[in-house]
Design a protein around this motif. Structure first.
Motif, PDB file in Angstrom:
ATOM      1  N   PHE A 116      39.201  40.615  30.819  1.00 36.29           N
ATOM      2  CA  PHE A 116      40.424  40.177  31.490  1.00 36.29           C
ATOM      3  C   PHE A 116      40.351  38.712  31.920  1.00 36.29           C
ATOM      4  O   PHE A 116      41.136  38.261  32.758  1.00 36.29           O
ATOM      5  N   CYS A 117      39.384  37.965  31.362  1.00 37.65           N
ATOM      6  CA  CYS A 117      39.215  36.527  31.648  1.00 37.65           C
ATOM      7  C   CYS A 117      38.923  36.259  33.120  1.00 37.65           C
ATOM      8  O   CYS A 117      39.326  35.214  33.661  1.00 37.65           O
ATOM      9  N   LEU A 118      38.237  37.175  33.776  1.00 32.82           N
ATOM     10  CA  LEU A 118      37.815  36.977  35.158  1.00 32.82           C
ATOM     11  C   LEU A 118      36.399  36.413  35.150  1.00 32.82           C
ATOM     12  O   LEU A 118      35.483  37.043  34.618  1.00 32.82           O
ATOM     13  N   TYR A 119      36.213  35.245  35.742  1.00 36.81           N
ATOM     14  CA  TYR A 119      34.926  34.561  35.678  1.00 36.81           C
ATOM     15  C   TYR A 119      34.377  34.212  37.060  1.00 36.81           C
ATOM     16  O   TYR A 119      33.425  33.440  37.174  1.00 36.81           O
ATOM     17  N   GLY A 120      34.968  34.766  38.107  1.00 37.78           N
ATOM     18  CA  GLY A 120      34.540  34.403  39.452  1.00 37.78           C
ATOM     19  C   GLY A 120      35.339  33.225  39.974  1.00 37.78           C
ATOM     20  O   GLY A 120      36.475  32.988  39.555  1.00 37.78           O
ATOM     21  N   TYR A 121      34.729  32.448  40.849  1.00 37.44           N
ATOM     22  CA  TYR A 121      35.429  31.322  41.470  1.00 37.44           C
ATOM     23  C   TYR A 121      35.337  30.039  40.647  1.00 37.44           C
ATOM     24  O   TYR A 121      36.245  29.216  40.659  1.00 37.44           O
ATOM     25  N   ASN A 122      34.231  29.869  39.938  1.00 40.83           N
ATOM     26  CA  ASN A 122      33.979  28.601  39.253  1.00 40.83           C
ATOM     27  C   ASN A 122      33.504  28.873  37.829  1.00 40.83           C
ATOM     28  O   ASN A 122      32.483  29.520  37.622  1.00 40.83           O
ATOM     29  N   ILE A 123      34.238  28.351  36.855  1.00 38.86           N
ATOM     30  CA  ILE A 123      33.909  28.664  35.472  1.00 38.86           C
ATOM     31  C   ILE A 123      32.630  27.960  35.008  1.00 38.86           C
ATOM     32  O   ILE A 123      31.910  28.465  34.123  1.00 38.86           O
TER      33      ILE A 123
END
Length: 323
Positions: free
Chosen positions: A218-225
């Motif tokens: 779902f393209c969730l990568y946290g706060y900082n890619i």
């Protein structure tokens, strides 16, 4: 035929076990750690094993070893879903055909894991189109493209194109490692220095934990890619070095699991609810549930290897993995 790299088999077997573990209740409170790297690791391995071919040969390989089995499992899972419910779900079929896994996962979660294969197909097509571009330049551009793609919140992730761009750097990094023999160069260091890799490994896990939850599908990568990419690549690369150093012996069971990761990804989710009833829902129970599910899948791999290699992503079965 290339010499088999046994450490790749071990690495894939570990990674696919983590995939199963990651789809179970988080009684061990480690799911956050698994999601930091397990799918990036698969893409890195795929890139490591990737060999550029002539256009005709590459198209044939993608169709026969990825696309056709992807359609087989996808349509098979849809057919089973409709049969069990005695109804035809047009939304599920539509979601699968257009690669909308947000819709697919809402309707039939058991189909979620095969998103990996669709993204792998996309990546191979991209490399086919850009095979003349310098690898280091392409790797650099891919990080930028991945960072931009995940920001396009108003655009649907049709055909998993945003997830493809997010994962492309991992595949290219794996190919870069292979092309430049980076793991082999590290292995020439003294064992004492290699053991020190545990320090950046722990730092990476800590940084990943602080960066927030990850769900690549779902393209969730946290706060900082940037932290996301750094953590996933660091953990995966260190695990590659350690397994290459330690796992040097051939074990047929490990090889069998490695050859069938396509099958395990496609069917394991369906087994979980049944297998979970056998073991208690606690830490050890979850570990045993994942092991039992993998064991059942391994039996299926053995059967398919002997009688139906198409289900392993092989038209003409070779003694190596396509994923």
């Amino acid at each position: 035929m290339r010499e088999r790299k046994y450490w790749i088999d071990y690495l894939k077997a570990i990674a696919i076990y983590l995939v199963i573990l990651g789809h179970l209740p988080d009684e061990l409170h480690i799911k956050w750690g698994i999601y930091l790297f397990h799918m990036p690791l698969f893409f890195i391995i795929s890139g490591y094993l990737y060999k550029p071919r002539k256009v005709k040969d590459e198209i044939k390989k993608v169709i026969t070893q990825l696309f056709l089995p992807y359609m087989f499992y996808g349509l098979g899972l849809i057919g089973l879903y409709c049969f069990m419910r005695n109804t035809f779900n047009i939304s599920l079929l539509e979601g699968f055909l257009i690669g909308d896994y947000l819709k697919v996962c809402e309707i039939h979660p058991a189909m979620c894991p095969i998103w990996f294969v669709l993204v792998l197909i996309n990546i191979r097509i991209i490399l086919l189109l850009l095979n003349k571009v310098n690898l280091l330049l392409l790797l650099s551009i891919s990080f930028i493209a991945g960072s931009i793609a995940v920001k396009l919140v108003n655009i649907q992730n049709i055909l998993m194109f945003k997830t493809t761009l997010l994962c492309l750097p991992f595949f290219l990094f794996g190919h870069f490692i292979s092309k430049n023999n980076l793991t082999n160069k590290l292995l020439k260091m003294r064992t004492e220095f290699i053991s020190l890799l545990i320090i950046p490994l722990l730092i990476a896990f800590y940084a990943g934990h602080k960066n927030g939850n990850v769900a690549i599908i779902f393209c969730l990568y946290g706060y900082n890619i940037i932290i996301f990419y750094t953590v996933a690549i660091t953990i995966s690369f260190i695990l590659m070095v350690i397994t290459q150093k330690v796992c040097t012996k051939s074990i047929k069971l490990i090889e069998l699991i490695s050859e069938g990761t396509f099958l395990v990804m496609s069917v394991h989710y369906m087994m979980l609810n049944t297998v979970m009833k056998i073991f208690p829902e606690n830490g050890w129970g979850i570990i045993m549930t994942a092991l039992m599910t993998l064991a059942l899948c391994t039996g299926a791999i053995w059967f398919c290897k002997k009688y139906f290699p198409f289900a392993l992503g092989k038209i003409n079965y070779l003694n190596k993995s396509s994923i």
